[in-house]
Design an enzyme around this catalytic site. Structure first.
Site, PDB file in Angstrom:
ATOM      1  N   ASP A   1      87.806  43.360  41.206  1.00 16.63           N
ATOM      2  CA  ASP A   1      87.673  42.341  42.231  1.00 16.63           C
ATOM      3  C   ASP A   1      87.934  40.983  41.583  1.00 16.63           C
ATOM      4  O   ASP A   1      87.356  40.646  40.544  1.00 16.63           O
ATOM      5  CB  ASP A   1      86.277  42.359  42.866  1.00 16.63           C
ATOM      6  CG  ASP A   1      86.244  41.501  44.140  1.00 16.63           C
ATOM      7  OD1 ASP A   1      87.299  40.933  44.509  1.00 16.63           O
ATOM      8  OD2 ASP A   1      85.178  41.400  44.769  1.00 16.63           O
TER       9      ASP A   1
HETATM   10  C1  BGC Z   1      86.305  39.525  47.398  1.00 18.41           C
HETATM   11  C2  BGC Z   1      87.091  40.754  47.775  1.00 18.41           C
HETATM   12  C3  BGC Z   1      88.486  40.386  48.193  1.00 18.41           C
HETATM   13  C4  BGC Z   1      89.140  39.592  47.077  1.00 18.41           C
HETATM   14  C5  BGC Z   1      90.575  39.200  47.357  1.00 18.41           C
HETATM   15  C6  BGC Z   1      87.059  38.646  46.422  1.00 18.41           C
HETATM   16  O1  BGC Z   1      86.412  37.440  46.233  1.00 18.41           O
HETATM   17  O2  BGC Z   1      85.067  39.905  46.842  1.00 18.41           O
HETATM   18  O3  BGC Z   1      86.429  41.445  48.790  1.00 18.41           O
HETATM   19  O4  BGC Z   1      89.224  41.521  48.502  1.00 18.41           O
HETATM   20  O5  BGC Z   1      88.381  38.419  46.860  1.00 18.41           O
HETATM   21  O6  BGC Z   1      90.685  38.244  48.319  1.00 18.41           O
END
Ligand code: BGC
Length: 747
Positions: free
Chosen positions: A282
């Site tokens: 993530d």
């Molecule tokens: C979030 C994810 C998301 C990713 C990409 C992160 O901050 O926790 O859920 O898919 O950003 O945007």
């Protein structure tokens, strides 16, 4: 009949035969490709980068240059994917090996046709409906160049202070697992190559939904048993449903951050569960392992993550900048790098990108499918089903369509649709517009804003909202004057979208004080008040429940929100949604969830030394599974087919449900089971089944559930998934509070 069977059999054999040849073909193709790739090219495949600033030519040019030199394997949330996804593939086709880019995005609750936020949708308990929402989402996004979504988010959560409960599946692992599997199947379909689907990515692996004190980006200390018995179940269900990719979470699991946690990413996910797809981090979670304090340098973090089983590094570029050196110095075995590159290339292969990198950019199909009538009809259906009727005194709802209605509140006339992730939503009517249009010629609708979202300046600044130019007093006064002219007041209150989602934890989840103040003033007018709540989490609305005449919870419902809400208010739709998260009375009760363990001193009135609070009740405001209808349902006692069950047998439990009210309606009949005595403590009850039935007024139906030994298994302290003989209680009723119980014994 025989002939049909033999045709079916041949089909089955051919399909699995094809799958095997495809795998062998893919394997050969990728291995050959890998053999041609330089170390840099392999590392480039592992680099997952966000978009660029489309208005800034040099930022775009620099990005494209990286794609051309093979330094970016995947792109997500790019600006204007309908044109830029094609541009990206154009550039990728100029790279040495012409490896297409994997274009992904946070397509969470729809692409242009926006569905309810995921938590709201769970309130429908409509598993097929939720699958359909993700299938439509995939259909729309996959025509705009996006082949991969960072969804479903399937983190179980029991703490409504956490802002991201809005994206999840609620508090229950059984219901959550059914939803997780359905959403994966909806996104992915049966065959990516039909060009209507996309690869799903379950997130956030694992236990991201259990942050301490509900504060985002913290962790928790949890026993493995509770992980297996509760929090891991949804992820396992998604893996079993064939999810193509997995996103690791920001938090640690037993002290080791998920993005560097070998037990999680390799031992559990791949070895125990047999996951064959791709794992991504993530956002900057690889980099954040330095903040966690488990890596001293960038290189250490990169090595930890790669060796734990990570395939793609989102944003931090730690793989990009460190892996070559790490491989050359022997700190990372090149085999690990090959494994990761293989998994990324396999995802591209399965999505058909090597065959045709442009297959997901289909302007003709986009023109036909996006926001099609069929998609919008489903959006309305599921939005209506997601609404939960929490209170309805004296049958105030549905509203009489005469006289004057005062529509009041900061969310009665808001312009935008709430949308988690990429904001592609088109403008939909707001509640004021919809109500005015549906009541045209019948009743008068007056409107006043009445209050700001909040008078808490810090909160307003943090959610980037501004207060009205008029003073709070002036807003209130206007609303009171409008309300005085009305026969009924509809107050639309709750949370702004910015108060839910990522990085949106709230310590106080009551209605904002100024909104409640306004309700108190309105109450003094002695007119019936309907409170329409807009929220992304269970809110503490105990005062409102005492003082308002009717309450409907509408969450954020997407493109068809206003129509769904107004249809419900006016009785064109009879609500049937049931809560999938418990509503507390007081933040001090959190975590409060239905499947809790028993206390050694269960609460007893009049007995001081029992488990309770002195100042508030221990019971939730609204329990899991709760939700009213405009009609009412009567449940018979439970009939069991037998009172003993052996390990290979089954028994049935039936109830007859009667619609004894004056509206046709739907009811979600729920089955809970309690293991009365176990080798370890067991929850007071656990959801094990449910059925949604439609009953005309006056009609009844017998609903039967089958109970087998398998349903009684749980993880014991040795992490064995087993049932234990003994007494069980079976409950069937309208919500988790039901006292409708029967008893059987497992031999
Ligand atoms: C979030 C994810 C998301 C990713 C990409 C992160 O901050 O926790 O859920 O898919 O950003 O945007």
């Amino acid at each position: 009949m025989k002939k049909l069977l033999s045709i079916l059999l041949t089909c089955a054999i051919t399909v699995s035969g094809v799958a095997q040849t495809t795998n062998a073909k893919m394997d050969g193709f990728i291995k050959q490709l890998l053999s041609k790739m330089t170390l840099d090219e392999k590392i480039g495949q592992l680099n997952l980068q966000g978009g660029w600033d489309d208005a800034n030519e040099s930022s775009k040019a620099a990005y494209m240059q990286k794609v051309k030199s093979g330094e970016i394997g995947g792109s997500f949330n790019i600006p204007n994917p309908e044109k830029n996804a094609r541009a990206l593939q154009d550039i990728a086709m100029q790279s040495r090996l012409k490896i297409p880019v994997l274009v992904g995005g946070d397509v969470v609750q729809g692409y242009k046709t926006i569905f309810p936020i995921p938590l709201a949708e769970t309130m429908s308990w409509d598993i097929e409906g939720m699958q359909r929402s993700t299938a439509i989402t995939a259909n729309e996004a996959s025509s705009q160049g996006i082949a991969w979504t960072f969804a479903p988010m399937i983190d179980i959560s029991r703490d409504p202070r956490w802002g991201r409960v809005s994206e999840g599946v609620g508090e229950d692992p059984y219901l959550g697992s059914l939803i997780a599997a359905a959403r994966v199947k909806g996104f992915q379909g049966t065959d990516y190559l039909k060009n209507q689907n996309m690869m799903a990515c379950m997130k956030h692996f694992a236990m991201y939904g259990a942050p301490e004190a509900g504060k985002d980006y913290t962790g928790m200390d949890m026993s493995k048993r509770i992980m297996y018995d509760v929090y891991l179940k949804t992820y396992k269900a998604a893996v079993d449903a064939g999810v193509g990719s997995v996103m690791s979470s920001f938090n640690d699991v037993q002290g080791v951050p998920s993005s560097g946690n070998k037990w999680l990413l390799t031992d559990l996910l791949r070895k125990q569960w047999g996951f064959k797809g791709m794992v991504i981090s993530d956002y900057t979670s690889i980099e954040e392992m330095k903040n966690h304090g488990v890596a001293a340098t960038d290189a250490e973090a990169a090595a930890l993550s790669m060796n734990a089983g990570m395939d793609m590094d989102m944003i931090s570029e730690f793989f990009q900048k460190n892996l070559k050196q790490l491989v050359q110095s022997g700190k990372v075995n090149e085999k690990e790098l090959d494994r990761a590159a293989y998994n990324v290339l396999a995802a591209k292969y399965k999505l058909g990108l090597f065959e045709n990198p442009y297959r997901y950019s289909d302007t003709q199909r986009a023109a036909k499918d996006i926001l099609s009538e069929e998609h919008l009809q489903h959006a309305l259906k599921i939005a209506q089903e997601s609404i939960v009727l929490l209170k309805n005194n004296n049958h105030l709802l549905p509203l009489k369509q005469t006289g004057t209605v005062a529509l009041i509140g900061p969310f009665a006339k808001t312009e935008d649709v709430q949308n988690i992730g990429a904001t592609n939503a088109s403008r939909s009517p707001n509640i004021y517009e919809e109500l005015t249009s549906q009541l045209k010629g019948k009743a008068t609708v007056l409107y006043a804003k009445g209050a700001n979202i909040s008078e808490n300046d810090m909160l307003m600044e943090r959610i980037y909202q501004q207060k009205d130019v008029r003073s709070a007093e002036a807003l209130k006064e206007e609303a009171i004057n409008i309300a005085k002219q009305a026969d009924v007041i509809i107050a639309v209150m709750g949370e702004h979208g910015g108060m839910t989602g990522e990085a949106a934890s709230m310590a106080d989840i009551q209605l904002q004080e100024n909104q409640r103040d306004l309700l108190m003033e309105l109450k003094k007018l002695n007119k019936p008040i309907v409170l329409v709540v807009k929220n992304g989490r269970p809110l503490i609305i105990d005062w409102e429940n005492e003082n308002m005449d009717a309450i409907i919870d509408c969450w954020y419902l997407g493109t068809k929100e206003a129509e769904a809400v107004v249809n419900t208010l006016l009785g064109k739709f009879n609500p049937s949604g049931k809560l999938t998260m418990t509503f507390p009375r007081n933040a001090g009760q959190i975590p409060v969830y239905y499947a809790h363990n028993n206390s050694s001193r269960p609460e007893q009135d009049g007995n001081k030394y029992t488990s309770k609070y002195l100042d508030v009740s221990s019971t939730p405001l609204f329990p899991f599974g709760y939700g009213l209808s405009y009609t009412s349902f009567e449940y018979s006692a439970i009939t069991l087919s037998a009172t003993t069950l052996d390990s290979k047998g089954k028994i049935t439990a039936s109830v007859t449900v009667k619609n004894n009210g004056t509206y046709d309606g739907d009811e979600i009949v729920q089955l809970y089971i309690q293991d009365v005595v176990g080798s370890i403590k067991r929850p007071v009850k656990e959801l094990k089944g449910f059925k949604k039935i439609s009953l005309k007024t006056g009609a009844s139906q017998t609903v039967t559930f089958t109970i087998t030994e398998e349903m009684l298994r749980f993880y014991n302290n040795e992490l064995q998934f087993k049932s234990e003989p003994g007494k069980f209680n079976v409950f069937i009723g309208t919500d988790s509070n039901t006292k409708n119980v029967a008893e059987f014994e497992l031999k």
